[in-house]
Design a protein around this motif. Structure first.
Motif, PDB file in Angstrom:
ATOM      1  N   TYR A  11       0.665  -1.200  -0.182  1.00 52.69           N
ATOM      2  CA  TYR A  11      -0.163   0.121   0.066  1.00 52.69           C
ATOM      3  C   TYR A  11       0.954   1.371   0.014  1.00 52.69           C
ATOM      4  CZ  TYR A  11      -4.381  -2.235  -0.051  1.00 52.69           C
ATOM      5  OH  TYR A  11      -5.544  -3.109  -0.325  1.00 52.69           O
ATOM      6  N   HIS A  14       1.903   1.583  -3.597  1.00 53.01           N
ATOM      7  CA  HIS A  14       0.800   1.923  -4.530  1.00 53.01           C
ATOM      8  C   HIS A  14       0.590   3.137  -4.379  1.00 53.01           C
ATOM      9  CE1 HIS A  14      -3.628   2.559  -5.233  1.00 53.01           C
ATOM     10  NE2 HIS A  14      -3.348   1.828  -6.477  1.00 53.01           N
ATOM     11  N   ALA A  15       0.475   3.924  -3.213  1.00 53.94           N
ATOM     12  CA  ALA A  15       0.117   5.386  -2.891  1.00 53.94           C
ATOM     13  C   ALA A  15       1.293   6.179  -3.609  1.00 53.94           C
ATOM     14  CB  ALA A  15       0.322   5.343  -1.131  1.00 53.94           C
ATOM     15  N   GLY A  17       3.167   5.355  -6.149  1.00 57.64           N
ATOM     16  CA  GLY A  17       2.892   5.060  -7.448  1.00 57.64           C
ATOM     17  C   GLY A  17       2.041   6.071  -8.110  1.00 57.64           C
ATOM     18  N   GLN A  18       0.794   6.059  -7.305  1.00 61.69           N
ATOM     19  CA  GLN A  18      -0.142   6.982  -7.871  1.00 61.69           C
ATOM     20  C   GLN A  18       0.150   8.499  -7.771  1.00 61.69           C
ATOM     21  OE1 GLN A  18      -3.236   5.930  -9.142  1.00 61.69           O
ATOM     22  NE2 GLN A  18      -1.876   4.261  -9.126  1.00 61.69           N
ATOM     23  N   MET A  19       0.858   8.828  -6.646  1.00 62.84           N
ATOM     24  CA  MET A  19       1.480  10.300  -6.658  1.00 62.84           C
ATOM     25  C   MET A  19       2.388  10.790  -7.850  1.00 62.84           C
ATOM     26  SD  MET A  19       2.320  10.529  -2.769  1.00 62.84           S
ATOM     27  CE  MET A  19       1.613   9.768  -1.362  1.00 62.84           C
ATOM     28  N   ALA A  21       2.188   9.081 -10.727  1.00 64.78           N
ATOM     29  CA  ALA A  21       1.470   9.236 -11.750  1.00 64.78           C
ATOM     30  C   ALA A  21       0.828  10.668 -12.086  1.00 64.78           C
ATOM     31  CB  ALA A  21       0.261   8.055 -11.707  1.00 64.78           C
ATOM     32  N   VAL A  22       0.359  11.367 -11.126  1.00 64.25           N
ATOM     33  CA  VAL A  22      -0.003  12.588 -11.097  1.00 64.25           C
ATOM     34  C   VAL A  22       1.119  13.639 -11.516  1.00 64.25           C
ATOM     35  CG1 VAL A  22      -1.102  14.476  -9.730  1.00 64.25           C
ATOM     36  CG2 VAL A  22      -1.805  12.012  -9.277  1.00 64.25           C
ATOM     37  N   ARG A  25       1.704  13.261 -15.281  1.00 63.57           N
ATOM     38  CA  ARG A  25       0.680  13.705 -15.830  1.00 63.57           C
ATOM     39  C   ARG A  25       0.669  15.164 -15.806  1.00 63.57           C
ATOM     40  NH1 ARG A  25      -3.677  11.886 -13.226  1.00 63.57           N
ATOM     41  NH2 ARG A  25      -4.340  13.755 -12.058  1.00 63.57           N
ATOM     42  N   TYR A 136      -2.285   8.652   1.554  1.00 67.31           N
ATOM     43  CA  TYR A 136      -3.666   8.603   0.801  1.00 67.31           C
ATOM     44  C   TYR A 136      -4.485   9.655   0.744  1.00 67.31           C
ATOM     45  CZ  TYR A 136      -2.821   4.045  -0.761  1.00 67.31           C
ATOM     46  OH  TYR A 136      -2.378   2.764  -1.465  1.00 67.31           O
ATOM     47  N   LEU A 139      -2.349  12.163  -1.490  1.00 65.37           N
ATOM     48  CA  LEU A 139      -2.659  11.501  -2.974  1.00 65.37           C
ATOM     49  C   LEU A 139      -3.938  12.212  -3.278  1.00 65.37           C
ATOM     50  CD1 LEU A 139      -2.276  10.100  -5.550  1.00 65.37           C
ATOM     51  CD2 LEU A 139      -3.354   8.012  -4.193  1.00 65.37           C
ATOM     52  N   GLU A 143      -4.517  14.581  -6.503  1.00 66.41           N
ATOM     53  CA  GLU A 143      -5.510  14.573  -7.432  1.00 66.41           C
ATOM     54  C   GLU A 143      -6.486  15.881  -7.883  1.00 66.41           C
ATOM     55  OE1 GLU A 143      -5.631  12.512  -9.630  1.00 66.41           O
ATOM     56  OE2 GLU A 143      -4.847  10.585  -9.035  1.00 66.41           O
TER      57      GLU A 143
END
Length: 153
Positions: A11, A14-15, A17-19, A21-22, A25, A136, A139, A143
């Motif tokens: 987890y 994952h957190a 990784g998502q950060m 990705a933002v 982007r 999270y 995160l 977003e």
């Protein structure tokens, strides 16, 4: 540790990784932009803050490693997307080592900082859950910041 180490590490990864990705982007052109002016946080600053949160709570509070954290400066730090990736990679490596240390019981007896955890739970698992909560939460902030920047054009 009361929390399964593999799950915790999954987890955390994952957190972050998502950060990233933002950040990817947004790219270098927008990752340091504050979406609603100087009183809001840029995505880059939030990633820096999350790296520091992870180190502080797991490395310092749980394991007793010395800290010289300057929390306020985290929110004004600018970075390129490449620098953020490097910072997150280093944080994930250290977090994996630290979670292993917690799992093996190599925790310092000093309980300073643990009194701020939820409902008086000063366990190692509570520290890890607190870090996950912070990651999270931020995160979500990232977003929203990215969405606001997209609307702003």
């Amino acid at each position: 540790m009361e929390l399964e180490r593999g799950t915790a590490e999954l987890y955390v990864r994952h957190a972050f990784g998502q950060m990233l990705a933002v950040a990817d982007r947004l790219g270098d052109d927008r990752v340091n932009d504050r979406p609603l002016g100087p009183d809001t946080n840029a995505v880059a600053a939030l990633v820096v803050h999350c790296c520091a949160v992870t180190e502080f709570w797991i490395g310092h509070v749980a394991l007793g490693r010395p800290t010289s954290r300057d929390r306020e400066s985290e929110f004004s730090t600018a970075a390129t997307v490449l620098e953020l990736h490097a910072m997150v990679d280093a944080t994930l490596t250290r977090a994996g080592e630290d979670l292993a240390a917690i799992d093996e019981g190599r925790v310092q007896p000093d309980r300073t900082g643990r009194q701020f955890l939820e409902v008086g739970d000063e366990s190692d698992g509570a520290i890890v859950l607190h870090v996950l909560e912070e990651l999270y939460q931020h995160l979500g902030h990232m977003e929203l910041a990215a969405d606001a920047l997209a609307i702003r054009g």
